[in-house]
Design a protein around this motif. Structure first.
Motif, PDB file in Angstrom:
ATOM      1  N   SER A 158      -0.926   5.794   1.421  1.00  0.00           N
ATOM      2  CA  SER A 158       0.005   4.803   1.953  1.00  0.00           C
ATOM      3  C   SER A 158      -0.397   3.369   1.612  1.00  0.00           C
ATOM      4  O   SER A 158       0.438   2.460   1.671  1.00  0.00           O
ATOM      5  CB  SER A 158       0.107   4.952   3.478  1.00  0.00           C
ATOM      6  OG  SER A 158      -1.158   4.732   4.086  1.00  0.00           O
ATOM      7  N   GLU A 159      -1.672   3.167   1.236  1.00  0.00           N
ATOM      8  CA  GLU A 159      -2.119   1.813   0.907  1.00  0.00           C
ATOM      9  C   GLU A 159      -1.479   1.278  -0.378  1.00  0.00           C
ATOM     10  O   GLU A 159      -1.550   0.079  -0.665  1.00  0.00           O
ATOM     11  CB  GLU A 159      -3.644   1.777   0.780  1.00  0.00           C
ATOM     12  CG  GLU A 159      -4.357   1.950   2.108  1.00  0.00           C
ATOM     13  CD  GLU A 159      -5.861   1.825   1.974  1.00  0.00           C
ATOM     14  OE1 GLU A 159      -6.378   2.077   0.868  1.00  0.00           O
ATOM     15  OE2 GLU A 159      -6.517   1.468   2.968  1.00  0.00           O
ATOM     16  N   MET A 161       1.449   0.794  -0.797  1.00  0.00           N
ATOM     17  CA  MET A 161       2.510  -0.130  -0.384  1.00  0.00           C
ATOM     18  C   MET A 161       2.075  -1.586  -0.559  1.00  0.00           C
ATOM     19  O   MET A 161       2.912  -2.469  -0.733  1.00  0.00           O
ATOM     20  CB  MET A 161       2.884   0.108   1.088  1.00  0.00           C
ATOM     21  CG  MET A 161       3.193   1.539   1.446  1.00  0.00           C
ATOM     22  SD  MET A 161       4.590   2.227   0.533  1.00  0.00           S
ATOM     23  CE  MET A 161       4.472   3.960   0.992  1.00  0.00           C
ATOM     24  N   GLU A 162       0.752  -1.824  -0.506  1.00  0.00           N
ATOM     25  CA  GLU A 162       0.221  -3.171  -0.688  1.00  0.00           C
ATOM     26  C   GLU A 162       0.587  -3.736  -2.055  1.00  0.00           C
ATOM     27  O   GLU A 162       0.686  -4.947  -2.240  1.00  0.00           O
ATOM     28  CB  GLU A 162      -1.302  -3.174  -0.514  1.00  0.00           C
ATOM     29  CG  GLU A 162      -1.798  -2.700   0.832  1.00  0.00           C
ATOM     30  CD  GLU A 162      -1.496  -3.690   1.936  1.00  0.00           C
ATOM     31  OE1 GLU A 162      -1.272  -4.893   1.635  1.00  0.00           O
ATOM     32  OE2 GLU A 162      -1.479  -3.283   3.121  1.00  0.00           O
ATOM     33  N   GLU A 163       0.765  -2.841  -3.034  1.00  0.00           N
ATOM     34  CA  GLU A 163       1.156  -3.258  -4.397  1.00  0.00           C
ATOM     35  C   GLU A 163       2.666  -3.285  -4.565  1.00  0.00           C
ATOM     36  O   GLU A 163       3.209  -4.124  -5.273  1.00  0.00           O
ATOM     37  CB  GLU A 163       0.530  -2.321  -5.433  1.00  0.00           C
ATOM     38  CG  GLU A 163      -0.979  -2.355  -5.498  1.00  0.00           C
ATOM     39  CD  GLU A 163      -1.513  -3.651  -6.076  1.00  0.00           C
ATOM     40  OE1 GLU A 163      -0.714  -4.472  -6.583  1.00  0.00           O
ATOM     41  OE2 GLU A 163      -2.738  -3.855  -6.042  1.00  0.00           O
ATOM     42  N   LEU A 164       3.338  -2.355  -3.921  1.00  0.00           N
ATOM     43  CA  LEU A 164       4.797  -2.256  -4.076  1.00  0.00           C
ATOM     44  C   LEU A 164       5.513  -3.543  -3.679  1.00  0.00           C
ATOM     45  O   LEU A 164       6.537  -3.897  -4.266  1.00  0.00           O
ATOM     46  CB  LEU A 164       5.350  -1.093  -3.246  1.00  0.00           C
ATOM     47  CG  LEU A 164       4.883   0.324  -3.594  1.00  0.00           C
ATOM     48  CD1 LEU A 164       5.712   1.343  -2.833  1.00  0.00           C
ATOM     49  CD2 LEU A 164       4.959   0.592  -5.085  1.00  0.00           C
ATOM     50  N   ILE A 165       4.985  -4.247  -2.681  1.00  0.00           N
ATOM     51  CA  ILE A 165       5.668  -5.456  -2.209  1.00  0.00           C
ATOM     52  C   ILE A 165       5.670  -6.573  -3.256  1.00  0.00           C
ATOM     53  O   ILE A 165       6.412  -7.540  -3.131  1.00  0.00           O
ATOM     54  CB  ILE A 165       5.039  -5.982  -0.899  1.00  0.00           C
ATOM     55  CG1 ILE A 165       3.561  -6.338  -1.117  1.00  0.00           C
ATOM     56  CG2 ILE A 165       5.195  -4.969   0.220  1.00  0.00           C
ATOM     57  CD1 ILE A 165       2.909  -6.974   0.104  1.00  0.00           C
ATOM     58  N   HIS A 166       4.849  -6.433  -4.306  1.00  0.00           N
ATOM     59  CA  HIS A 166       4.775  -7.471  -5.340  1.00  0.00           C
ATOM     60  C   HIS A 166       5.634  -7.149  -6.565  1.00  0.00           C
ATOM     61  O   HIS A 166       5.700  -7.931  -7.498  1.00  0.00           O
ATOM     62  CB  HIS A 166       3.322  -7.667  -5.786  1.00  0.00           C
ATOM     63  CG  HIS A 166       2.407  -8.080  -4.676  1.00  0.00           C
ATOM     64  ND1 HIS A 166       2.489  -9.310  -4.055  1.00  0.00           N
ATOM     65  CD2 HIS A 166       1.401  -7.411  -4.055  1.00  0.00           C
ATOM     66  CE1 HIS A 166       1.563  -9.394  -3.113  1.00  0.00           C
ATOM     67  NE2 HIS A 166       0.895  -8.255  -3.086  1.00  0.00           N
ATOM     68  N   ASP A 168       9.107  -6.634  -8.534  1.00  0.00           N
ATOM     69  CA  ASP A 168      10.525  -6.976  -8.456  1.00  0.00           C
ATOM     70  C   ASP A 168      11.239  -6.628  -9.751  1.00  0.00           C
ATOM     71  O   ASP A 168      10.641  -6.073 -10.677  1.00  0.00           O
ATOM     72  CB  ASP A 168      10.716  -8.454  -8.090  1.00  0.00           C
ATOM     73  CG  ASP A 168      10.140  -9.406  -9.125  1.00  0.00           C
ATOM     74  OD1 ASP A 168      10.256  -9.118 -10.341  1.00  0.00           O
ATOM     75  OD2 ASP A 168       9.554 -10.438  -8.739  1.00  0.00           O
ATOM     76  N   HIS A 191      10.496   3.406  -6.071  1.00  0.00           N
ATOM     77  CA  HIS A 191      10.551   1.984  -5.726  1.00  0.00           C
ATOM     78  C   HIS A 191      11.026   1.165  -6.926  1.00  0.00           C
ATOM     79  O   HIS A 191      11.836   0.243  -6.777  1.00  0.00           O
ATOM     80  CB  HIS A 191       9.166   1.509  -5.283  1.00  0.00           C
ATOM     81  CG  HIS A 191       9.138   0.079  -4.858  1.00  0.00           C
ATOM     82  ND1 HIS A 191       9.735  -0.366  -3.694  1.00  0.00           N
ATOM     83  CD2 HIS A 191       8.595  -1.027  -5.448  1.00  0.00           C
ATOM     84  CE1 HIS A 191       9.558  -1.681  -3.574  1.00  0.00           C
ATOM     85  NE2 HIS A 191       8.867  -2.107  -4.625  1.00  0.00           N
ATOM     86  N   GLN A 194      14.694   1.476  -7.318  1.00  0.00           N
ATOM     87  CA  GLN A 194      15.408   0.671  -6.317  1.00  0.00           C
ATOM     88  C   GLN A 194      15.410  -0.802  -6.702  1.00  0.00           C
ATOM     89  O   GLN A 194      16.404  -1.507  -6.509  1.00  0.00           O
ATOM     90  CB  GLN A 194      14.751   0.852  -4.951  1.00  0.00           C
ATOM     91  CG  GLN A 194      15.476   0.105  -3.835  1.00  0.00           C
ATOM     92  CD  GLN A 194      14.788   0.264  -2.494  1.00  0.00           C
ATOM     93  OE1 GLN A 194      13.615   0.594  -2.422  1.00  0.00           O
ATOM     94  NE2 GLN A 194      15.533   0.030  -1.426  1.00  0.00           N
ATOM     95  N   LYS A 195      14.285  -1.270  -7.266  1.00  0.00           N
ATOM     96  CA  LYS A 195      14.165  -2.663  -7.680  1.00  0.00           C
ATOM     97  C   LYS A 195      14.798  -2.933  -9.042  1.00  0.00           C
ATOM     98  O   LYS A 195      14.889  -4.076  -9.496  1.00  0.00           O
ATOM     99  CB  LYS A 195      12.684  -3.068  -7.727  1.00  0.00           C
ATOM    100  CG  LYS A 195      12.024  -3.173  -6.362  1.00  0.00           C
ATOM    101  CD  LYS A 195      12.606  -4.343  -5.584  1.00  0.00           C
ATOM    102  CE  LYS A 195      11.911  -4.529  -4.254  1.00  0.00           C
ATOM    103  NZ  LYS A 195      12.443  -5.706  -3.517  1.00  0.00           N
TER     104      LYS A 195
END
Length: 271
Positions: A158-159, A161-166, A168, A191, A194-195
């Motif tokens: 699950s960590e 996700m820390e990269e997914l937020i960056h 686009d 992801h 989706q982006k």
């Protein structure tokens, strides 16, 4: 597993589906396989005998035994082949075979799409799990020299996700998938979809099933599932990718800047 070239068209379709869906075969009926391969149930029933098996049950047993392979057994299988041959020459011949198989599947247009994708992306995120980690590091090191913004995804579970937020829509994702597509890789692809950012997959499977569509597949042969897996072909592919990307004017300009820095500080940091 079996030679598809020696089979009839309908049996070839069955065999091709099985090669790329081994896990699914273990829980499938002949009706399931027929529907997935687009052939009749009778064709599936005759297929087993054509490839040396009595029926689907016997083939499933073969798959179960084949899948029960540890890293030690893989190395043992490879060493067994070396019993009457010179180690270095055998390994060299195997390496040549892996490279040749990779070249046989090589598609110039697809490769050029990957080069263009990396050249034009804002940020390149690389996911390189397990034995592919070294390839990811090499790619990151070389491309950063060209002035590319490259980031290796080091998180697991699950960590990630820390990269997914960056990530686009102006970015790209390159991931290595050898053997099977890991859950983290599936999440990355979902992801990225989706982006609406570009995705490149480097795999030892010429046809890779994924939960969502990806843009580019680069194939690199690593040998059979039950033998020691070579990284010579994936490395060859990545080095060619690096060289081709480096031909752009921007990349050359950054290399010239690096050379000037080396000359300027050579007395402080000798090479």
């Amino acid at each position: 597993m079996f030679d598809l070239n020696s089979l009839s068209p309908s049996h070839c379709r069955v065999g091709n589906w099985i090669v790329h869906n081994e896990s699914a075969v273990l829980i499938s009926t002949e009706k399931d396989i027929a529907k997935a391969a687009g052939v009749s149930i009778a064709s599936v029933s005759r297929f087993w005998n054509a490839v040396g098996f009595k029926n689907l049950k016997e083939f499933k047993q073969f798959l179960k035994e084949k899948r029960d392979v540890t890293p030690a057994k893989k190395l043992l299988n490879t060493m067994t082949d070396l019993e009457y041959s010179n180690l270095q020459s055998h390994h060299l011949n195997r390496s040549i075979q892996h490279l040749q198989a990779t070249l046989n599947f090589f598609q110039k247009e697809t490769f050029e799409q990957a080069v263009s994708c990396i050249r034009n992306t804002n940020k390149l995120f690389i996911y390189a799990p397990g034995p592919s980690f070294g390839l990811g590091e090499l790619l990151c090191y070389r491309l950063r020299r060209y002035g590319r913004d490259v980031r290796i995804i080091r998180w697991l579970g699950s960590e990630i996700m820390e990269e997914l937020i960056h990530i686009d829509e102006h970015d790209s994702v390159l991931l290595f998938s050898f053997g099977r597509l890991l859950k983290e890789a599936e999440v990355l692809l979902k992801h990225a979809s989706q982006k609406k950012c570009k995705t490149i997959v480097v795999s030892d499977q010429s046809v890779l099933e994924a939960p969502v569509k990806f843009d580019i597949l680069l194939y690199a042969d690593r040998g059979e599932k039950n033998e020691f897996h070579s990284m010579i072909a994936p490395l060859f592919l990545m080095e060619n990718l690096i060289v081709e990307i480096g031909k752009s004017g921007t990349s050359l300009k950054n290399m010239e800047q690096l050379d000037l820095l080396r000359k300027r500080f050579k007395d402080y940091l000798p090479r």
